[in-house]
Write an enzyme that holds these catalytic residues in place. Structure first.
Site, short mmCIF file in Angstrom:
data_model
loop_
_atom_site.label_atom_id
_atom_site.label_comp_id
_atom_site.label_asym_id
_atom_site.label_seq_id
_atom_site.Cartn_x
_atom_site.Cartn_y
_atom_site.Cartn_z
N GLN A 99 0.90 -1.27 0.17
CA GLN A 99 -0.11 -0.17 0.08
C GLN A 99 1.00 1.07 0.00
O GLN A 99 0.45 2.38 -0.33
CB GLN A 99 -0.97 0.08 1.05
CG GLN A 99 -1.84 -1.34 1.55
CD GLN A 99 -2.48 -1.13 2.80
OE1 GLN A 99 -3.46 -0.34 2.91
NE2 GLN A 99 -1.84 -1.54 3.83
N ASN A 100 2.27 0.97 0.35
CA ASN A 100 3.21 2.01 0.30
C ASN A 100 3.36 2.63 -1.01
O ASN A 100 3.36 2.00 -2.08
CB ASN A 100 4.49 1.82 0.93
CG ASN A 100 4.17 1.52 2.48
OD1 ASN A 100 3.16 1.81 3.02
ND2 ASN A 100 4.96 0.84 3.15
N ASP A 102 6.13 5.03 -1.40
CA ASP A 102 7.20 5.52 -1.14
C ASP A 102 8.43 4.93 -2.03
O ASP A 102 9.65 5.52 -2.18
CB ASP A 102 7.73 5.47 0.35
CG ASP A 102 7.89 4.17 0.87
OD1 ASP A 102 8.03 3.31 0.20
OD2 ASP A 102 7.32 4.14 2.15
N HIS A 117 -1.47 1.29 -4.38
CA HIS A 117 -2.00 2.65 -4.07
C HIS A 117 -0.99 3.81 -5.05
O HIS A 117 -0.96 4.95 -4.79
CB HIS A 117 -1.72 3.09 -2.75
CG HIS A 117 -3.10 2.70 -1.60
ND1 HIS A 117 -3.09 2.60 -0.61
CD2 HIS A 117 -4.19 2.15 -2.15
CE1 HIS A 117 -4.31 2.05 0.00
NE2 HIS A 117 -4.91 1.63 -1.06
N GLY A 190 3.04 -4.23 9.08
CA GLY A 190 3.06 -2.81 9.25
C GLY A 190 1.61 -2.30 8.51
O GLY A 190 1.81 -0.96 8.13
N SER A 191 0.67 -2.87 8.73
CA SER A 191 -0.64 -2.35 7.97
C SER A 191 -1.74 -2.22 9.31
O SER A 191 -1.87 -3.24 9.76
CB SER A 191 -1.20 -2.95 7.01
OG SER A 191 -2.47 -2.46 6.48
N GLU A 218 0.53 -2.81 16.33
CA GLU A 218 -0.56 -2.54 17.39
C GLU A 218 -1.48 -3.65 16.68
O GLU A 218 -1.50 -4.18 15.75
CB GLU A 218 -1.34 -1.23 17.05
CG GLU A 218 -0.50 -0.02 17.69
CD GLU A 218 -0.92 1.18 17.35
OE1 GLU A 218 -2.03 1.65 17.89
OE2 GLU A 218 -0.69 1.81 16.41
N ALA A 234 8.68 -3.88 12.61
CA ALA A 234 8.95 -4.58 11.34
C ALA A 234 10.62 -4.73 11.16
O ALA A 234 11.08 -5.71 10.70
CB ALA A 234 8.44 -3.88 9.84
#
Ligand code: NAD
Ligand code: ZN
Length: 247
Positions: A99-100, A102, A117, A190-191, A218, A234
């Protein structure tokens, strides 16, 4: 032990697929949207990151992007990205769906990366369609706000990312869902797993019988579906899994 179990599942994977989110790049210094310290504690996402508000007021979007874009362009891969490269090279993963926006998976050397994305490394003029590199547009921001198209002078220069209210890129989504449906292990990293339709990708894997491993700082809404849930960073957890696989 969860790290051990994750390594065991990946070692048996014939078609492991990773699904990454903003948390995978957090240790590279790029803030996440949600979660502790996330950007949405500072900005209203609908105001800043929807296509409607972008079209109405590109300046507001670029004021935020001026700071964020500079951080993302300067960011370097972290040990989590590098562990994913090694997992792919060793055959434990066949692809990374991200989804990143970068570009850090590609920068770190991952070969098969599907960006659902889009990418913030390029910018497109919505008035005439021409593309420019983000770094070049970013450099203009100091003297021009909002940035203007070098070709038509238009002021709707948009990073080639999916904003709220925009459709997902069809080919990338199609490939991501096909990868998920054929995966036997789905490794989420990390999502927050609350952004849809992207979060449907790991769900498609689970529905097709894949084992689910979640590595996230989380809890997520999919934790109860997972075979292994590791609440951690991560950049620490993935190298730990990798070192068990290499042992
Ligand atoms: P999110 O911001 O909604 O959630 C990130 C999750 O990562 C949170 O649950 C948080 O607890 C967790 N996290 C934070 N630091 C972590 C770490 N070091 N290790 C492991 N987990 C960590 O991110 P999302 O689910 O990817 O969705 C937000 C959307 O925003 C994405 O779809 C993406 O397009 C976009 N986004 C991209 C970037 C980027 O390209 N780096 C950054 C921010 C947002
Ligand atoms: Zn133009």
């Amino acid at each position: 032990m969860t790290v051990e179990r994750a390594a065991e599942l990946l070692s048996a994977a014939r078609k492991g697929v990773a699904f990454t989110g903003a948390g995978a790049s957090a240790e590279s210094g790029i803030p996440t949207f949600r979660g502790v310290g996330g950007l949405w504690t500072k900005y209203d996402p609908v105001k800043v990151s929807s296509i409607d508000s972008f079209m109405r007021d590109p300046t507001a979007y670029w004021m935020v992007s001026k700071e964020r874009g500079a951080i993302a362009l300067a960011a370097r891969p972290n040990p989590g990205h590098l562990a994913l490269v090694a997992l792919e090279a060793a055959g434990f993963l066949v692809a990374i769906v991200t989804q990143n926006t970068d570009g850090l998976h590609q920068a770190s050397g991952s070969r098969h990366v599907v960006e659902v994305h889009g990418s913030s490394r390029t910018v497109q003029c919505l008035d005439c369609g021409i593309r420019e590199s983000r770094a070049v547009v970013q450099a203009r921001l100091a003297v021009q706000m909002p940035p203007q198209c070098k070709s038509c002078g238009g002021t709707h220069l948009k990073p080639s990312v999916v904003l709220f209210g925009e459709p997902m890129p069809v080919a990338a989504m199609h490939e991501a869902l096909a990868l998920a449906q054929s995966a036997d292990v789905m490794l989420v990293v990390g999502s927050s797993l609350v952004v849809h339709p992207a979060a449907d990708i790991p769900l498609a894997a689970v529905r097709s019988g894949a084992t689910l491993i979640i590595v996230n700082a989380e809890p997520t809404p999919f934790d109860s579906l997972a075979d292994v849930v590791i609440h951690g960073r991560a950049g620490e957890v993935l190298p730990a899994i990798l070192s068990l696989l290499n042992a």
